[in-house]
Design a protein around this motif. Structure first.
Motif, PDB file in Angstrom:
ATOM      1  N   ARG A 208       0.858  -1.192   0.000  1.00 40.15           N
ATOM      2  CA  ARG A 208       0.000   0.000   0.000  1.00 40.15           C
ATOM      3  C   ARG A 208       0.892   1.239   0.000  1.00 40.15           C
ATOM      4  O   ARG A 208       1.949   1.252   0.633  1.00 40.15           O
ATOM      5  CB  ARG A 208      -0.919   0.029   1.236  1.00 40.15           C
ATOM      6  N   SER A 209       0.432   2.275  -0.686  1.00 31.30           N
ATOM      7  CA  SER A 209       1.285   3.457  -0.825  1.00 31.30           C
ATOM      8  C   SER A 209       1.579   4.111   0.522  1.00 31.30           C
ATOM      9  O   SER A 209       2.636   4.731   0.697  1.00 31.30           O
ATOM     10  CB  SER A 209       0.661   4.466  -1.793  1.00 31.30           C
ATOM     11  N   GLY A 210       0.672   3.936   1.489  1.00 31.77           N
ATOM     12  CA  GLY A 210       0.894   4.544   2.798  1.00 31.77           C
ATOM     13  C   GLY A 210       2.154   4.050   3.489  1.00 31.77           C
ATOM     14  O   GLY A 210       2.730   4.745   4.340  1.00 31.77           O
ATOM     15  N   GLU A 211       2.605   2.833   3.122  1.00 29.42           N
ATOM     16  CA  GLU A 211       3.822   2.290   3.735  1.00 29.42           C
ATOM     17  C   GLU A 211       5.065   3.091   3.372  1.00 29.42           C
ATOM     18  O   GLU A 211       6.095   2.986   4.043  1.00 29.42           O
ATOM     19  CB  GLU A 211       4.029   0.829   3.311  1.00 29.42           C
ATOM     20  N   ILE A 212       4.977   3.844   2.280  1.00 34.60           N
ATOM     21  CA  ILE A 212       6.142   4.639   1.856  1.00 34.60           C
ATOM     22  C   ILE A 212       6.478   5.672   2.920  1.00 34.60           C
ATOM     23  O   ILE A 212       7.637   5.956   3.182  1.00 34.60           O
ATOM     24  CB  ILE A 212       5.847   5.348   0.509  1.00 34.60           C
ATOM     25  N   GLY A 213       5.454   6.199   3.573  1.00 29.41           N
ATOM     26  CA  GLY A 213       5.664   7.289   4.527  1.00 29.41           C
ATOM     27  C   GLY A 213       5.966   8.573   3.777  1.00 29.41           C
ATOM     28  O   GLY A 213       5.866   8.621   2.554  1.00 29.41           O
ATOM     29  N   ARG A 214       6.346   9.619   4.500  1.00 27.53           N
ATOM     30  CA  ARG A 214       6.634  10.883   3.811  1.00 27.53           C
ATOM     31  C   ARG A 214       7.889  10.773   2.958  1.00 27.53           C
ATOM     32  O   ARG A 214       8.861  10.134   3.332  1.00 27.53           O
ATOM     33  CB  ARG A 214       6.809  12.019   4.817  1.00 27.53           C
ATOM     34  N   ALA A 215       7.824  11.361   1.781  1.00 29.42           N
ATOM     35  CA  ALA A 215       8.992  11.405   0.894  1.00 29.42           C
ATOM     36  C   ALA A 215       9.373  12.855   0.643  1.00 29.42           C
ATOM     37  O   ALA A 215       8.516  13.744   0.645  1.00 29.42           O
ATOM     38  CB  ALA A 215       8.676  10.713  -0.424  1.00 29.42           C
ATOM     39  N   ARG A 216      10.660  13.089   0.470  1.00 35.66           N
ATOM     40  CA  ARG A 216      11.153  14.426   0.140  1.00 35.66           C
ATOM     41  C   ARG A 216      11.668  14.429  -1.292  1.00 35.66           C
ATOM     42  O   ARG A 216      12.217  13.434  -1.747  1.00 35.66           O
ATOM     43  CB  ARG A 216      12.292  14.829   1.080  1.00 35.66           C
ATOM     44  N   VAL A 217      11.464  15.518  -1.986  1.00 40.06           N
ATOM     45  CA  VAL A 217      12.128  15.701  -3.280  1.00 40.06           C
ATOM     46  C   VAL A 217      13.400  16.476  -2.966  1.00 40.06           C
ATOM     47  O   VAL A 217      13.339  17.643  -2.557  1.00 40.06           O
ATOM     48  CB  VAL A 217      11.234  16.456  -4.278  1.00 40.06           C
ATOM     49  N   VAL A 218      14.549  15.819  -3.106  1.00 43.56           N
ATOM     50  CA  VAL A 218      15.800  16.435  -2.655  1.00 43.56           C
ATOM     51  C   VAL A 218      16.545  17.137  -3.784  1.00 43.56           C
ATOM     52  O   VAL A 218      17.530  17.828  -3.534  1.00 43.56           O
ATOM     53  CB  VAL A 218      16.730  15.401  -1.967  1.00 43.56           C
ATOM     54  N   GLY A 219      16.067  16.967  -5.011  1.00 46.19           N
ATOM     55  CA  GLY A 219      16.747  17.675  -6.084  1.00 46.19           C
ATOM     56  C   GLY A 219      16.016  17.577  -7.407  1.00 46.19           C
ATOM     57  O   GLY A 219      15.380  16.564  -7.699  1.00 46.19           O
ATOM     58  N   VAL A 220      16.045  18.646  -8.172  1.00 49.39           N
ATOM     59  CA  VAL A 220      15.590  18.651  -9.564  1.00 49.39           C
ATOM     60  C   VAL A 220      16.734  19.261 -10.367  1.00 49.39           C
ATOM     61  O   VAL A 220      17.033  20.442 -10.217  1.00 49.39           O
ATOM     62  CB  VAL A 220      14.307  19.487  -9.755  1.00 49.39           C
ATOM     63  N   ARG A 229      16.513  15.458 -13.998  1.00 51.60           N
ATOM     64  CA  ARG A 229      16.691  14.375 -13.027  1.00 51.60           C
ATOM     65  C   ARG A 229      16.036  14.789 -11.721  1.00 51.60           C
ATOM     66  O   ARG A 229      16.373  15.825 -11.149  1.00 51.60           O
ATOM     67  CB  ARG A 229      18.177  14.102 -12.811  1.00 51.60           C
ATOM     68  N   VAL A 230      15.084  13.973 -11.254  1.00 49.93           N
ATOM     69  CA  VAL A 230      14.390  14.256  -9.999  1.00 49.93           C
ATOM     70  C   VAL A 230      14.828  13.216  -8.972  1.00 49.93           C
ATOM     71  O   VAL A 230      14.688  12.013  -9.198  1.00 49.93           O
ATOM     72  CB  VAL A 230      12.854  14.227 -10.181  1.00 49.93           C
ATOM     73  N   ARG A 231      15.366  13.697  -7.851  1.00 49.40           N
ATOM     74  CA  ARG A 231      15.834  12.815  -6.779  1.00 49.40           C
ATOM     75  C   ARG A 231      14.864  12.884  -5.607  1.00 49.40           C
ATOM     76  O   ARG A 231      14.453  13.983  -5.216  1.00 49.40           O
ATOM     77  CB  ARG A 231      17.209  13.247  -6.271  1.00 49.40           C
ATOM     78  N   ILE A 232      14.530  11.720  -5.059  1.00 46.01           N
ATOM     79  CA  ILE A 232      13.673  11.697  -3.884  1.00 46.01           C
ATOM     80  C   ILE A 232      14.357  10.901  -2.772  1.00 46.01           C
ATOM     81  O   ILE A 232      15.286  10.134  -3.037  1.00 46.01           O
ATOM     82  CB  ILE A 232      12.293  11.059  -4.179  1.00 46.01           C
ATOM     83  N   ALA A 233      13.895  11.099  -1.549  1.00 47.69           N
ATOM     84  CA  ALA A 233      14.422  10.339  -0.405  1.00 47.69           C
ATOM     85  C   ALA A 233      13.293  10.118   0.581  1.00 47.69           C
ATOM     86  O   ALA A 233      12.418  10.975   0.738  1.00 47.69           O
ATOM     87  CB  ALA A 233      15.563  11.084   0.253  1.00 47.69           C
ATOM     88  N   LEU A 234      13.315   8.970   1.235  1.00 46.95           N
ATOM     89  CA  LEU A 234      12.360   8.726   2.301  1.00 46.95           C
ATOM     90  C   LEU A 234      12.701   9.658   3.456  1.00 46.95           C
ATOM     91  O   LEU A 234      13.880   9.905   3.736  1.00 46.95           O
ATOM     92  CB  LEU A 234      12.431   7.274   2.772  1.00 46.95           C
ATOM     93  N   ASP A 235      11.666  10.152   4.135  1.00 51.22           N
ATOM     94  CA  ASP A 235      11.899  11.127   5.190  1.00 51.22           C
ATOM     95  C   ASP A 235      12.671  10.519   6.355  1.00 51.22           C
ATOM     96  O   ASP A 235      13.412  11.208   7.042  1.00 51.22           O
ATOM     97  CB  ASP A 235      10.536  11.653   5.698  1.00 51.22           C
ATOM     98  N   ASP A 236      12.538   9.200   6.558  1.00 51.64           N
ATOM     99  CA  ASP A 236      13.138   8.579   7.749  1.00 51.64           C
ATOM    100  C   ASP A 236      14.365   7.734   7.401  1.00 51.64           C
ATOM    101  O   ASP A 236      14.746   6.849   8.137  1.00 51.64           O
ATOM    102  CB  ASP A 236      12.101   7.717   8.476  1.00 51.64           C
ATOM    103  N   GLY A 237      14.967   7.972   6.258  1.00 51.53           N
ATOM    104  CA  GLY A 237      16.160   7.194   5.930  1.00 51.53           C
ATOM    105  C   GLY A 237      16.636   7.515   4.549  1.00 51.53           C
ATOM    106  O   GLY A 237      15.936   8.146   3.768  1.00 51.53           O
ATOM    107  N   GLY A 238      17.827   7.122   4.254  1.00 53.83           N
ATOM    108  CA  GLY A 238      18.376   7.387   2.924  1.00 53.83           C
ATOM    109  C   GLY A 238      19.119   8.707   2.893  1.00 53.83           C
ATOM    110  O   GLY A 238      19.460   9.280   3.937  1.00 53.83           O
ATOM    111  N   ALA A 239      19.334   9.208   1.681  1.00 52.34           N
ATOM    112  CA  ALA A 239      20.182  10.396   1.513  1.00 52.34           C
ATOM    113  C   ALA A 239      19.552  11.633   2.113  1.00 52.34           C
ATOM    114  O   ALA A 239      18.350  11.759   2.149  1.00 52.34           O
ATOM    115  CB  ALA A 239      20.433  10.625   0.032  1.00 52.34           C
TER     116      ALA A 239
END
Ligand SMILES: [Zn+2]
Length: 239
Positions: A208-220, A229-239
Motif C-alpha cells: 500500500r502506498s501509505g507504507e512509503i511514509g513521507r517522501a522528500r524531493v531532494v533535487g531537480v 533528473r528528480v531525486r527523492i528520499a524517504l523522510d526517515d532514511g536514505g540520503a
C-alpha cells in the motif's frame, strides 16, 4: 534456474533452499528471496545460515547469463557452502524494505510527472528518475506536495501478469524508455497502484502506498536540454 520467490511475495524475508552450485561466480540456490539486480534496483544483501551454525555474508545478487539463474555473491574471503547443502537464505530486511518503499515512491513520481522516463535507479531509501519533460517547469516543492498527496491516499499496490501481445497492443503502458520490459517469456508483470499508475516492472514494491511514509524531493537537476533528473528520499532514511 532459481525460483524467484520475491516476484510473488516481496515481503518474504527468508527461505530454506538447496545449494545447486557454488563457484567463483557466486552461489546458486534452487529458490531465493534475494532480488537480483535489474531494472534500476540493486541486488539484495543478507546472509546464508548453514546447518553447522556458521553463516556467510551475501553482498549482492545478480542474474547469470541465462537471465534465469540467480548468483548470490558472497563477501570476499567467505568459504562457499557445498553443492547439495541446505541453507537458510535470509535478507537484510531493513535495507530491502527501504528499497521497496523508495521504489514504490518512484512509481508514484511518474504519476505526478507524466513524462517519458529515460533512466532511473533505486538506492538505500532514496532514488531518482530522469524525465524527458520538454519545456515543462518542474518545481521541487510542488512535486513534493503532489507526491505526498498520492502516498497519503494509501492506494493498494498489486501485480498482475499480461501476455506479450497485450503489452504490444498497449505501448502507452511503457513509461521507461531506457529499461524495456522483459518480453519474450510470453508474459510481462504489471505493477498497478490502483487508480494512480500502471506500468510493467520486475522490482519489489510495498503493498500500500501509505507504507512509503513521507517522501522528500531532494533535487531537480538539468541533465540536458529537455531532460530533468528528480531525486527523492524517504523522510526517515536514505540520503
Ligand atoms: Zn517497480
Amino acid at each position: 534456474m532459481t525460483e524467484p520467490l520475491f516476484r510473488e511475495d516481496s515481503y518474504r524475508r527468508e527461505v530454506e533452499a538447496r545449494v545447486l552450485a557454488a563457484g567463483a561466480n557466486g552461489i546458486v540456490l534452487d529458490a531465493t528471496v534475494f532480488y537480483a539486480r535489474g531494472g534500476g534496483q540493486s541486488g539484495d544483501r543478507g546472509r546464508f545460515l548453514l546447518a553447522d551454525g556458521s553463516s556467510i555474508e551475501i553482498v549482492d545478487a545478480v542474474y547469470d547469463a541465462d537471465r534465469r539463474t540467480i548468483l548470490h555473491i558472497p563477501a570476499a574471503g567467505a568459504t562457499p557452502p557445498a553443492a547439495g547443502e541446505s541453507v537458510v537464505a535470509r535478507l537484510d530486511w531493513d535495507l530491502r524494505y527501504r528499497r521497496m518503499r523508495a521504489h514504490s515512491a518512484l512509481h508514484l513520481l511518474t504519476a505526478v510527472l507524466p513524462y517519458p522516463v529515460t533512466g532511473g535507479s533505486v538506492g538505500d531509501g532514496e532514488g531518482r528518475l530522469d524525465f524527458d519533460s520538454g519545456e515543462a517547469v518542474l518545481e521541487r516543492g510542488d512535486i513534493e506536495r503532489r507526491l505526498n498527496a498520492l502516498i497519503a491516499t494509501d492506494a493498494e499496490i498489486r501485480a498482475r501478469w499480461i501476455g506479450d501481445d497485450e503489452l504490444a497492443a498497449n505501448p502507452g503502458l511503457v513509461k521507461t524508455l531506457s529499461v524495456k520490459p522483459p518480453t519474450g517469456a510470453g508474459r510481462v508483470r504489471l505493477i498497478e497502484i490502483v487508480g494512480l499508475d500502471l506500468q510493467p516492472c520486475g522490482g519489489t514494491h510495498v503493498a500500500r502506498s501509505g507504507e512509503i511514509g513521507r517522501a522528500r524531493v531532494v533535487g531537480v537537476e538539468k541533465k540536458g536540454k529537455i531532460n530533468r533528473r528528480v531525486r527523492i528520499a524517504l523522510d526517515d532514511g536514505g540520503a
